[in-house]
Design a protein around this motif. Sequence first.
Motif, PDB file in Angstrom:
ATOM      1  N   GLY A 192       9.735  11.713   2.825  1.00 37.75           N
ATOM      2  CA  GLY A 192      10.967  10.947   2.945  1.00 37.75           C
ATOM      3  C   GLY A 192      11.992  11.322   1.889  1.00 37.75           C
ATOM      4  N   PRO A 193      13.150  10.692   1.932  1.00 37.99           N
ATOM      5  CA  PRO A 193      14.261  11.048   1.039  1.00 37.99           C
ATOM      6  C   PRO A 193      14.055  10.664  -0.422  1.00 37.99           C
ATOM      7  N   LEU A 194      13.057   9.819  -0.735  1.00 38.63           N
ATOM      8  CA  LEU A 194      12.854   9.381  -2.115  1.00 38.63           C
ATOM      9  C   LEU A 194      11.668  10.080  -2.778  1.00 38.63           C
ATOM     10  N   ALA A 195      11.178  11.141  -2.172  1.00 36.20           N
ATOM     11  CA  ALA A 195       9.954  11.800  -2.650  1.00 36.20           C
ATOM     12  C   ALA A 195      10.021  12.184  -4.121  1.00 36.20           C
ATOM     13  N   ASP A 196      11.159  12.627  -4.595  1.00 35.24           N
ATOM     14  CA  ASP A 196      11.287  13.076  -5.984  1.00 35.24           C
ATOM     15  C   ASP A 196      11.133  11.941  -7.000  1.00 35.24           C
ATOM     16  N   ASP A 197      11.209  10.704  -6.526  1.00 35.95           N
ATOM     17  CA  ASP A 197      11.141   9.554  -7.432  1.00 35.95           C
ATOM     18  C   ASP A 197       9.743   8.952  -7.545  1.00 35.95           C
ATOM     19  N   PHE A 198       8.763   9.533  -6.856  1.00 36.56           N
ATOM     20  CA  PHE A 198       7.395   9.024  -6.908  1.00 36.56           C
ATOM     21  C   PHE A 198       6.555   9.868  -7.861  1.00 36.56           C
TER      22      PHE A 198
ATOM     23  N   VAL B 125       9.767   1.630  -4.003  1.00 38.88           N
ATOM     24  CA  VAL B 125      11.211   1.883  -4.036  1.00 38.88           C
ATOM     25  C   VAL B 125      11.807   1.328  -5.329  1.00 38.88           C
ATOM     26  N   THR B 126      11.391   0.130  -5.714  1.00 37.71           N
ATOM     27  CA  THR B 126      11.916  -0.481  -6.941  1.00 37.71           C
ATOM     28  C   THR B 126      11.416   0.244  -8.182  1.00 37.71           C
ATOM     29  N   TYR B 127      10.098   0.400  -8.293  1.00 41.25           N
ATOM     30  CA  TYR B 127       9.520   0.970  -9.509  1.00 41.25           C
ATOM     31  C   TYR B 127       9.718   2.475  -9.612  1.00 41.25           C
ATOM     32  N   GLY B 128      10.016   3.113  -8.506  1.00 38.80           N
ATOM     33  CA  GLY B 128      10.306   4.537  -8.540  1.00 38.80           C
ATOM     34  C   GLY B 128      11.797   4.826  -8.495  1.00 38.80           C
ATOM     35  N   HIS B 129      12.397   4.643  -7.357  1.00 41.93           N
ATOM     36  CA  HIS B 129      13.794   5.025  -7.116  1.00 41.93           C
ATOM     37  C   HIS B 129      14.806   4.182  -7.890  1.00 41.93           C
TER      38      HIS B 129
ATOM     39  N   ALA C 287       1.422   2.436  -3.617  1.00 38.35           N
ATOM     40  CA  ALA C 287       1.186   1.391  -4.613  1.00 38.35           C
ATOM     41  C   ALA C 287       2.190   1.543  -5.741  1.00 38.35           C
ATOM     42  N   GLY C 288       2.642   0.409  -6.246  1.00 38.64           N
ATOM     43  CA  GLY C 288       3.566   0.411  -7.366  1.00 38.64           C
ATOM     44  C   GLY C 288       3.080  -0.555  -8.427  1.00 38.64           C
ATOM     45  N   ALA C 289       3.229  -0.163  -9.698  1.00 41.07           N
ATOM     46  CA  ALA C 289       2.786  -1.006 -10.807  1.00 41.07           C
ATOM     47  C   ALA C 289       3.811  -0.957 -11.926  1.00 41.07           C
ATOM     48  N   ALA C 290       3.912  -2.059 -12.658  1.00 44.16           N
ATOM     49  CA  ALA C 290       4.846  -2.149 -13.782  1.00 44.16           C
ATOM     50  C   ALA C 290       4.171  -2.851 -14.952  1.00 44.16           C
ATOM     51  N   ILE C 291       4.450  -2.351 -16.152  1.00 43.66           N
ATOM     52  CA  ILE C 291       4.015  -3.014 -17.379  1.00 43.66           C
ATOM     53  C   ILE C 291       5.193  -3.827 -17.904  1.00 43.66           C
ATOM     54  N   VAL C 292       5.022  -5.148 -17.955  1.00 41.61           N
ATOM     55  CA  VAL C 292       6.049  -6.048 -18.479  1.00 41.61           C
ATOM     56  C   VAL C 292       5.655  -6.414 -19.912  1.00 41.61           C
ATOM     57  N   ALA C 293       6.585  -6.184 -20.843  1.00 41.17           N
ATOM     58  CA  ALA C 293       6.263  -6.332 -22.256  1.00 41.17           C
ATOM     59  C   ALA C 293       7.235  -7.258 -22.972  1.00 41.17           C
TER      60      ALA C 293
ATOM     61  N   ALA D 120       7.146   0.329 -18.530  1.00 38.58           N
ATOM     62  CA  ALA D 120       6.767   1.530 -17.787  1.00 38.58           C
ATOM     63  C   ALA D 120       6.408   1.142 -16.369  1.00 38.58           C
ATOM     64  N   THR D 121       6.547   2.088 -15.461  1.00 37.79           N
ATOM     65  CA  THR D 121       6.170   1.878 -14.064  1.00 37.79           C
ATOM     66  C   THR D 121       5.443   3.115 -13.554  1.00 37.79           C
ATOM     67  N   ALA D 122       4.766   2.960 -12.421  1.00 39.23           N
ATOM     68  CA  ALA D 122       4.126   4.095 -11.767  1.00 39.23           C
ATOM     69  C   ALA D 122       4.094   3.853 -10.271  1.00 39.23           C
ATOM     70  N   THR D 123       4.276   4.919  -9.509  1.00 42.53           N
ATOM     71  CA  THR D 123       4.260   4.837  -8.051  1.00 42.53           C
ATOM     72  C   THR D 123       3.386   5.943  -7.475  1.00 42.53           C
ATOM     73  N   VAL D 124       2.555   5.564  -6.509  1.00 38.35           N
ATOM     74  CA  VAL D 124       1.663   6.511  -5.836  1.00 38.35           C
ATOM     75  C   VAL D 124       1.826   6.296  -4.340  1.00 38.35           C
TER      76      VAL D 124
END
Length: 338
Positions: A30-36, A286-290, A167-173, A18-22
């Motif tokens: 910006g153009p990536l707003a829908d992915d946050f 950009v990575t964790y969202g888009h 901020a971007g975060a990812a859970i690596v499992a 899972a990931t999360a972006t704030v």
Amino acid sequence: MLQGHQSWLFNNKPVILATATVVGPEEGNGPLADDFDIIHGDLTMGEDTWEKGEKKLMEEAAKLSIESAGITKEHVKFYIGGDLMNQIISSSFAARTLAIPYIGVFGACSTSMESLALASLIVNSGGADYCLAGTCSHNCSVEKQFRYPTEYGSQKPPTAQFTITGAGAAIVAKTGKGPVVTRATIGRVIDMGIKDPFNMGAAMAPAAVDTIEAHFRDFQLDVSHYDLIVTGDLASVGHSIAKELFEKHQFPIEKTTFSDCGLMIYDLKKQPVQAGGSGCGCSAVVTYGHLLKKLKTGELKRILVVATGALLSPLSFQQGESIPCIAHAVAIENREGS
């Protein structure tokens, strides 16, 4: 597991569960707003200082990623993170709130992939079932630390980049559904003698090129293996220099799509961001969202994210030092394309 001189092959294929972006208001325009996941309407995030606001960004991204993974923070064995503030206080103070065993790292804007590579290493080797990787930045806090006081309103040259608020975060499992981390290449510090803090793209481009070329040399892959190679973040100046360096080195970057997170997050024609985006949070959101969204929909199958960082400090700049730079690369792939 070690491949070549400076790379790791993750045979157990750790999962980005899972990931999360704030992000802040400019990123939300910006153009990536829908992915946050969360877009704040102001730069304070309800706090009384920008630094506290940056910490809140990291806390929100971390908590949301844990919730999205369907686990609790007690399942997360290690939180690996860092940022651009002195003594990486945004990440360290967020770790105080999260109360998760914490490994603080600093790679400047390369911290997003540095933390993801280390989290993947720990999970792949059996050191944990779940790790949290994350990073953050805030335009106002970074500007006043590295350049001029934000209130001063100094005019910036067109080579300057705009630090993103996010901020971007990812859970690596160890197991689960989601894209997998297959490879990582740890970069060398490259210093071409550039001293201008308003021209980070030019300073970081050689490090990005060096790491990308090392990745393909270590793994003996064809450049076309990846649907996308994306740097984060060279912006318009550094991206152009990187392409020139690839041509000079006869490296066939044209076999894939080559882009940059700092160019993707903003509309350079409509937003006042000079050469494009930068900051620890840039490649992270950009990575964790888009990009992860494109992997999950199948639009992309294999990507190589090469986060770049300028390793200067206010002290080194004041003493006339040049800017050493680094880049770390992480390969993320759909499981069926691994």
